[in-house]
Motif scaffolding. Sequence first.
Motif, mmCIF file in Angstrom:
data_model
loop_
_atom_site.group_PDB
_atom_site.id
_atom_site.type_symbol
_atom_site.label_atom_id
_atom_site.label_comp_id
_atom_site.label_asym_id
_atom_site.label_seq_id
_atom_site.Cartn_x
_atom_site.Cartn_y
_atom_site.Cartn_z
ATOM 1 N N THR A 73 37.731 38.232 20.229
ATOM 2 C CA THR A 73 37.648 37.098 21.220
ATOM 3 C C THR A 73 38.010 38.284 22.680
ATOM 4 N N ILE A 74 38.054 38.104 23.623
ATOM 5 C CA ILE A 74 38.812 39.039 24.470
ATOM 6 C C ILE A 74 39.416 38.631 25.430
ATOM 7 N N GLU A 75 39.905 40.085 26.149
ATOM 8 C CA GLU A 75 41.029 39.522 26.976
ATOM 9 C C GLU A 75 40.667 40.073 28.485
ATOM 10 N N ILE A 76 38.825 40.463 28.635
ATOM 11 C CA ILE A 76 38.225 40.748 29.852
ATOM 12 C C ILE A 76 37.208 40.608 29.551
ATOM 13 N N GLU A 77 36.483 40.335 30.894
ATOM 14 C CA GLU A 77 35.330 39.419 30.783
ATOM 15 C C GLU A 77 33.983 40.670 30.575
ATOM 16 N N ASN A 78 34.424 41.642 31.535
ATOM 17 C CA ASN A 78 33.598 42.887 31.332
ATOM 18 C C ASN A 78 33.330 43.394 29.831
ATOM 19 N N VAL A 79 32.321 42.932 29.268
ATOM 20 C CA VAL A 79 32.108 43.853 28.186
ATOM 21 C C VAL A 79 30.951 43.565 28.053
ATOM 22 N N ASN A 80 30.611 44.801 27.328
ATOM 23 C CA ASN A 80 28.405 45.030 26.970
ATOM 24 C C ASN A 80 28.358 43.618 25.975
ATOM 25 N N LEU A 81 27.458 43.097 26.743
ATOM 26 C CA LEU A 81 26.850 41.213 25.988
ATOM 27 C C LEU A 81 25.801 41.804 25.201
ATOM 28 N N ASP A 82 25.161 42.345 25.311
ATOM 29 C CA ASP A 82 23.630 42.422 24.341
ATOM 30 C C ASP A 82 24.521 43.726 22.793
ATOM 31 N N PRO A 271 37.393 32.937 31.485
ATOM 32 C CA PRO A 271 37.072 32.389 30.531
ATOM 33 C C PRO A 271 38.430 33.420 29.171
ATOM 34 N N ARG A 272 39.630 33.152 29.477
ATOM 35 C CA ARG A 272 40.864 34.064 28.632
ATOM 36 C C ARG A 272 41.397 33.530 29.339
ATOM 37 N N PRO A 273 42.635 34.186 28.510
ATOM 38 C CA PRO A 273 44.471 34.737 29.447
ATOM 39 C C PRO A 273 44.563 34.143 30.335
ATOM 40 N N HIS A 274 45.265 33.480 31.108
ATOM 41 C CA HIS A 274 44.802 34.314 33.364
ATOM 42 C C HIS A 274 46.548 34.004 33.621
ATOM 43 N N ASN A 275 45.783 34.788 35.040
ATOM 44 C CA ASN A 275 47.252 35.339 35.685
ATOM 45 C C ASN A 275 48.163 33.664 36.147
ATOM 46 N N SER A 276 47.582 33.034 36.315
ATOM 47 C CA SER A 276 48.096 31.275 36.487
ATOM 48 C C SER A 276 48.696 30.884 35.742
ATOM 49 N N GLY A 277 48.587 30.881 34.111
ATOM 50 C CA GLY A 277 48.719 30.911 33.122
ATOM 51 C C GLY A 277 50.627 31.464 32.277
ATOM 52 N N HIS A 278 50.565 32.357 32.957
ATOM 53 C CA HIS A 278 51.761 33.339 32.357
ATOM 54 C C HIS A 278 53.436 32.853 32.566
ATOM 55 N N TYR A 279 53.170 31.998 33.819
ATOM 56 C CA TYR A 279 54.682 31.153 33.484
ATOM 57 C C TYR A 279 54.835 29.911 32.206
ATOM 58 N N SER A 280 53.342 30.094 31.391
ATOM 59 C CA SER A 280 53.447 29.078 30.395
ATOM 60 C C SER A 280 54.677 29.484 29.209
ATOM 61 N N ILE A 281 55.040 30.983 29.073
ATOM 62 C CA ILE A 281 55.542 31.598 27.934
ATOM 63 C C ILE A 281 57.036 30.568 28.084
ATOM 64 N N GLU A 282 57.712 30.751 28.826
ATOM 65 C CA GLU A 282 58.848 30.403 29.117
ATOM 66 C C GLU A 282 59.193 29.156 29.224
ATOM 67 N N ALA A 283 57.974 27.850 30.299
ATOM 68 C CA ALA A 283 57.902 27.053 30.714
ATOM 69 C C ALA A 283 57.537 26.188 29.630
ATOM 70 N N SER A 284 56.858 25.997 28.818
ATOM 71 C CA SER A 284 55.650 25.253 28.434
ATOM 72 C C SER A 284 56.012 25.266 26.904
ATOM 73 N N TYR A 285 56.013 24.197 25.722
ATOM 74 C CA TYR A 285 55.909 23.760 24.667
ATOM 75 C C TYR A 285 55.081 24.632 23.997
ATOM 76 N N THR A 286 53.776 25.087 24.481
ATOM 77 C CA THR A 286 53.334 26.077 23.940
ATOM 78 C C THR A 286 52.637 27.109 25.073
#
Length: 385
Positions: A73-82, A271-286
């Motif tokens: 999997t990835i945590e950044i999309e700038n990788v060698n796709l070939d 296509p990965r975890p994102h800055n807009s979802g960081h709140y979910s660590i404490e605020a969400s069930y998952t």
Amino acid sequence: MNYFSSDFKLGILGGGQLGKMLLSETRKLDIQTYVLDSSKEAPCQFGATKFFLGSLMDYETIYQFGKMVDLLTIEIENVNLDALDTLESEGLKIYPSPKTLRLIQNKGRQKDFYTENEIPTSKHQRFVGINELKKAIEDDKVEFPFVWKSAQFGYDGNGVKIVRSTIDLLGLDDVECIAEDMVPFKNELAVIVSRSVFGEVKTYPVVEMEFHPEANQVEYTICPARISEKVAQKAQKVALQVSEAFNHVGLLAVEMFQTEDDEILVNEVAPRPHNSGHYSIEASYTSQFEQHIRSILNLPLGSTDSKVAGIMVNLVGAEGFSGPVIYENIEKIMEIPGVTPHIYGKRETRPFRKMGHVTIINEDMKEARKIAEEVKNSIRVISVQ
């Protein structure tokens, strides 16, 4: 497959803060992780089962790394796709797939994809370089103001600029780029969609993002967004449309504009975890990080509901400071109930570099927003002078 306390090896391309937060979930489940990053100071260097140093854009490096793992999997999309194409053809499971990444990695191709799939987005034009863009302006084919974006390798605050006159063209990189129409908008919103290997899909609540006016970086992420239920439903519907079109596996963060007349336009996706979802660590069930692991391993997706209101405050390097980092007044904010700092592990700070974030949770959204302001004004990311 037995993923837990076994010989299964999960590979992660990229060892930054997103990878570090993914590792907190894999360690809970005792999943072996191999991480590849180009920096010996990468935040993942201490948390992975094995950490490897190497370029994410080098074919042979990616290929040999992929041969060591059972799923990638990835945590950044700038990788060698070939290299990913070759690995996938040889049977390695890769999520998100190289096909999905090809549609997203180049922002010009990404915008074309929205148009081709009748996904609402702003109008755009693609250019091979700055001279072609200047010619289009001279021929009145592009009008001021517009948003200039580098087609590849851009990220928050980099590779994006509002161009209001020819003076603003000075200093822009001579690279493949796009010019987007400026969108008058009320709010910048985001929805994270999770999709498992077998197609189970869940969305997180719509979040609202407040940006720094100069750095073009998110300062606050607010969940739930302070919008009407009608607009929220429309944003969720568009996000699901985007997710279905990309047919991704894992997380897809869909960034959107709420226009003045309450239409929803897609800005871009990740296509990965994102800055807009960081709140979910404490605020969400998952949390979004646990959900990504669940998605790519084809485990049941967790609840995306929020337990309480959550606000994320980005911690970025203060202007005028570069060098070994100091988090000034961090002990002050840790006295406040419901406040949790996340330090990314980057030893060196520089202006506007993402160094961490703080989550504020509270039953009362107004109180959470008030505390977020206090946190923002209290802590400073500076350096040794």
